[in-house]
Design an enzyme around this catalytic site. Structure first.
Site, PDB file in Angstrom:
ATOM      1  N   CYS A 264      39.178  22.865  41.592  1.00  0.00           N
ATOM      2  CA  CYS A 264      39.545  23.848  40.577  1.00  0.00           C
ATOM      3  C   CYS A 264      40.709  24.736  40.997  1.00  0.00           C
ATOM      4  CB  CYS A 264      38.331  24.715  40.244  1.00  0.00           C
ATOM      5  SG  CYS A 264      36.911  23.771  39.623  1.00  0.00           S
TER       6      CYS A 264
ATOM      7  N   HIS B 223      43.864  27.524  52.828  1.00  0.00           N
ATOM      8  CA  HIS B 223      43.105  26.277  52.994  1.00  0.00           C
ATOM      9  C   HIS B 223      42.209  26.415  54.216  1.00  0.00           C
ATOM     10  CE1 HIS B 223      42.095  22.144  52.553  1.00  0.00           C
ATOM     11  NE2 HIS B 223      43.125  21.840  51.790  1.00  0.00           N
TER      12      HIS B 223
ATOM     13  N   HIS C 280      45.532  43.388  35.573  1.00  0.00           N
ATOM     14  CA  HIS C 280      44.619  42.373  35.063  1.00  0.00           C
ATOM     15  C   HIS C 280      44.241  41.429  36.201  1.00  0.00           C
ATOM     16  CE1 HIS C 280      45.965  43.777  31.119  1.00  0.00           C
ATOM     17  NE2 HIS C 280      47.203  43.618  31.560  1.00  0.00           N
TER      18      HIS C 280
ATOM     19  N   HIS D  76      39.043  32.424  38.694  1.00  0.00           N
ATOM     20  CA  HIS D  76      38.488  31.188  38.143  1.00  0.00           C
ATOM     21  C   HIS D  76      37.021  31.395  37.767  1.00  0.00           C
ATOM     22  CE1 HIS D  76      37.212  27.098  37.652  1.00  0.00           C
ATOM     23  NE2 HIS D  76      36.550  27.079  38.790  1.00  0.00           N
TER      24      HIS D  76
ATOM     25  N   ASN E  69      33.365  25.887  32.080  1.00  0.00           N
ATOM     26  CA  ASN E  69      34.234  25.684  33.235  1.00  0.00           C
ATOM     27  C   ASN E  69      35.169  24.515  32.916  1.00  0.00           C
ATOM     28  OD1 ASN E  69      35.457  25.108  35.685  1.00  0.00           O
ATOM     29  ND2 ASN E  69      33.583  25.385  36.890  1.00  0.00           N
TER      30      ASN E  69
END
Length: 478
Positions: free
Chosen positions: A196, A275, A359, A363, A396
């Site tokens: 995602c 990562h 703002h 996710h 989702n």
């Protein structure tokens, strides 16, 4: 071949040595001429360095578009369970009960969208149907985006597409190039298996490409095709994709042309990827594999939430120095030092990111992650509104969800000139990516917006506070 940079360097060396050469020949006074020559040399070398390493190009977002499936594909929470019963006769009753309980407490509403193949009688989720789902989402978003921006497809020089678990041949990026008859020199990338977070990672990739391709447009497309990837077994740790994921897609058009600034909505300020795959627990927390009966699915281990928090904290640590005001950075540093004193009993200081952003759009992965983000960053119900409403209305949609959130804020008329928008996405790997935009102008319309015909009905009251019934596979890490 002598390049411009080499020529500047040769001229600089010549100017630097010229005073000495002339002085030795007796034709010039070294003491009088050396400052002049040195000044000219510095100017030439500086020009050379600026030419070799020019400042980063400014990146602008002209606009974006989100795909909204037709009403015929809308499905209720109970309808999703009923279709699952029709789809696979091998589902056990306890598996369907788990699905029902998960969806009821997931934060999803009764108008999310299922793939068309699951709504047929009998369901027909084959490769052709999976490609059809991808084409509808991609062409729907890209077609709307080109109509909004008036940019011709042949003027687009870069195409970056991401789709995690559906990998087609030819690639989805090739599908776009073919459909819109783009020029042969178009730079094309197709990202898969990145979860995602890939939508914002694709923005970061496009940003890097726009630094070296002059006067270019970059088309970024984020989607997911779940038709072929519905899990057919009874392992609850692999069943979340059936419960939470829905149809969706988004297309974004970026530009490095100065002339596009006035017609753009946003300027890209930062793109920070993180990562954590070097840590086994982060790497193994979401894995695509087969169950004991040979059914392919995506396993989620008990390390998911810990991996997500680790990646998010690392990402925020990299982002904070770039965006926080000096006062907040000073407070954080003093707290960091105080907590390491032997007599100190200070609690960790959480910077007030609301001083840097107007703002926050994380996710929508799932209700537990949104709850934890709200708690750890000390955000209000209003701060999380766009994320929770997107989860409720569209479910989702994987990497495209952050764009439905931005569309929600725009439809509400909340984007004002100068506002800063923080998008954050996280997913398997484990990866987290933050992208920061600054609004170039006030967005006071909702033309071609997936929320435009129903935005007055939001926000809705989410009064179900029951615990989310995750079923985790035991950790695979040593």
């Amino acid at each position: 071949m002598v390049t411009k940079q080499k020529l500047f360097l040769l001229i600089s060396v010549f100017l630097l040595l010229s005073p000495t050469m002339f002085s030795l020949s007796g034709s010039m006074n070294l003491a009088l001429t050396q400052p002049l020559w040195l000044t000219l040399t510095i100017i030439i070398i500086s020009f050379f360095l600026l030419t070799k390493n020019p400042p980063p190009k400014q990146i602008y977002m002209l606009d974006f578009a989100c795909y909204k499936p037709p009403p015929a594909q809308a499905i209720t929470k109970q309808g999703a369970v009923a279709r699952a019963r029709v789809f696979n006769k091998l589902y056990k009753e306890e598996t369907l009960a788990f699905m029902r309980s998960t969806i009821e407490r997931s934060g999803l509403g009764d108008s999310t969208y299922f793939p068309e193949a699951f709504l047929k009688d009998p369901p027909d989720p084959d490769m052709e149907a999976a490609r059809a789902e991808a084409e509808m989402a991609i062409f729907g978003a890209v077609g709307e985006l080109l109509a909004k921006t008036k940019v011709k497809s042949r003027d687009i020089g870069i195409v970056v597409v991401n789709c995690c678990i559906f990998c087609a041949v030819p690639s989805l990026s090739s599908m776009i190039v073919n459909r819109y008859k783009m020029k042969e020199g178009v730079v094309s990338y197709n990202l898969s298996g990145m979860g995602c977070a890939a939508g914002l990672i694709a923005i970061n990739l496009a940003k890097q490409l726009l630094q070296v391709h002059h006067d270019s447009y970059a088309l970024v497309v984020s989607t997911e095709s779940i038709t072929e990837n519905c899990y057919k077994g009874n392992d609850r740790s692999k069943f979340l994709i059936n419960c939470l994921f829905r149809v969706g897609g988004a297309a974004i058009l970026l530009s490095n042309r100065k002339s596009d600034r006035r017609s753009s909505k946003y300027q890209l300020l930062h793109a920070i990827p993180t990562h954590t795959a070097s840590f086994d627990r982060c790497y193994n927390c979401i894995v695509s594999e087969e169950d004991t009966e040979g059914h392919a699915g995506v396993t989620i281990t008990k390390d998911l939430l810990a991996a997500a928090i680790t990646a998010i904290e690392s990402n925020i640590t990299s982002l904070a120095p770039l965006v926080l005001p000096a006062s907040e950075q000073a407070r954080y540093l003093l707290n960091h030092v105080a907590r390491r004193l032997p007599v100190a009993n200070a609690k960790p200081y959480v910077p007030d990111f609301k001083k840097s952003f107007d703002h926050f759009l994380p996710h929508v992965g799932g209700k537990p992650v949104l709850d934890e983000l709200q708690r750890s960053l000390r955000l209000t119900k209003s701060d999380m509104e766009a994320s929770r409403m997107t989860l409720f209305r569209f479910g989702n949609t994987s990497s495209s969800s952050v764009w439905y959130e931005l569309a929600y804020v725009e439809a509400k008329g909340r984007i004002k000139r100068g506002d800063r928008v923080w998008q954050m996405a996280f997913g398997s790997g484990f990866k987290c990516c933050s992208v920061v935009w600054r609004a170039i102008r006030t967005v006071d319309d909702a033309v071609m917006n997936p929320w435009s015909d129903e935005i007055d009905g939001f926000p809705v009251d989410l009064n179900n506070n029951a615990p989310f019934p995750y079923f985790f596979e035991p950790s695979k890490s040593k």
